[in-house]
Design a protein around this motif. Structure first.
Motif, PDB file in Angstrom:
ATOM      1  N   GLY A  98      -5.494 -72.565  21.355  1.00 41.09           N
ATOM      2  CA  GLY A  98      -4.128 -72.628  20.890  1.00 41.09           C
ATOM      3  C   GLY A  98      -3.439 -71.460  20.469  1.00 41.09           C
ATOM      4  O   GLY A  98      -2.216 -71.426  20.164  1.00 41.09           O
ATOM      5  N   ILE A  99      -4.146 -70.104  20.623  1.00 42.75           N
ATOM      6  CA  ILE A  99      -3.309 -68.871  20.383  1.00 42.75           C
ATOM      7  C   ILE A  99      -3.138 -68.219  21.664  1.00 42.75           C
ATOM      8  O   ILE A  99      -3.998 -68.149  22.593  1.00 42.75           O
ATOM      9  N   CYS A 100      -1.898 -67.824  21.972  1.00 42.09           N
ATOM     10  CA  CYS A 100      -1.560 -67.088  23.274  1.00 42.09           C
ATOM     11  C   CYS A 100      -1.975 -65.619  23.041  1.00 42.09           C
ATOM     12  O   CYS A 100      -1.594 -64.844  22.260  1.00 42.09           O
ATOM     13  N   LYS A 101      -2.741 -65.042  23.892  1.00 37.49           N
ATOM     14  CA  LYS A 101      -3.036 -63.633  23.826  1.00 37.49           C
ATOM     15  C   LYS A 101      -2.414 -63.127  25.408  1.00 37.49           C
ATOM     16  O   LYS A 101      -2.758 -63.530  26.342  1.00 37.49           O
ATOM     17  N   ALA A 102      -1.781 -62.325  25.021  1.00 41.70           N
ATOM     18  CA  ALA A 102      -0.734 -61.655  26.061  1.00 41.70           C
ATOM     19  C   ALA A 102      -1.141 -60.187  26.117  1.00 41.70           C
ATOM     20  O   ALA A 102      -0.972 -59.374  25.295  1.00 41.70           O
ATOM     21  N   GLU A 103      -1.619 -59.947  27.365  1.00 40.98           N
ATOM     22  CA  GLU A 103      -1.875 -58.526  27.447  1.00 40.98           C
ATOM     23  C   GLU A 103      -0.771 -58.058  28.536  1.00 40.98           C
ATOM     24  O   GLU A 103      -0.544 -58.320  29.371  1.00 40.98           O
TER      25      GLU A 103
END
Length: 154
Positions: free
Chosen positions: A123-128
């Motif tokens: 549910g947490i968006c990790k954007a690189e």
């Protein structure tokens, strides 16, 4: 400049591998450098002593702190993207960060970005974000790397 508007993880993920945009050019002047030196207690002469730098530096000028250049990333990132429907954004990390060349006082810099990777972590968006901080009129960037942000969508 039009910001990229993102409303959900799915909208963000649809941009994987794409250039997300570039910020406006930002002047890095001596006042900004001096304020950063005061905030970080880093008063090395190459950054703050204009007369000495004219005489002794190979650049014949003061230069910005590398970490000052890095610290401009969130401000410039905010010019590129507007992620909505989040309750929180957290700076998560930096990878493969490399300083390419110094920012000479009086230069202008901008941020250019690309979505390198994206993941849904329960549910947490990790954007690189692959980024380059470019110096106006220079071929080689001041700084490049991958910045990771955590977006907590509602």
């Amino acid at each position: 400049m039009n910001k990229l508007i993102i409303n959900s993880y799915e909208e963000f993920a649809a941009h994987l591998g794409e250039e997300l945009g570039a910020s406006d050019w930002l002047l890095v002047d001596q006042d900004r450098i001096n304020l950063f030196a005061d905030a970080t207690l880093d008063h090395q002469w190459i950054h703050v002593d204009v007369e000495r730098a004219k005489q002794e530096s190979q650049y014949k000028s003061t230069i910005a702190h590398g970490y000052l250049t890095l610290s401009l990333l969130p401000y410039m990132w905010d010019q590129i993207i507007d992620v909505r429907n989040i309750k929180m954004l957290v700076n998560y990390g930096m990878d493969k960060m490399k300083f390419g060349q110094p920012v000479i006082t009086g230069s202008r810099v901008r941020l250019v970005t690309k979505l390198h990777n994206i993941a849904d972590l329960r549910g947490i968006c990790k954007a690189e974000i692959q980024f380059k901080i470019e110096i106006e009129g220079q071929r080689k960037p001041a700084l490049e790397g991958i910045a990771s942000f955590l977006y907590y969508f509602v």
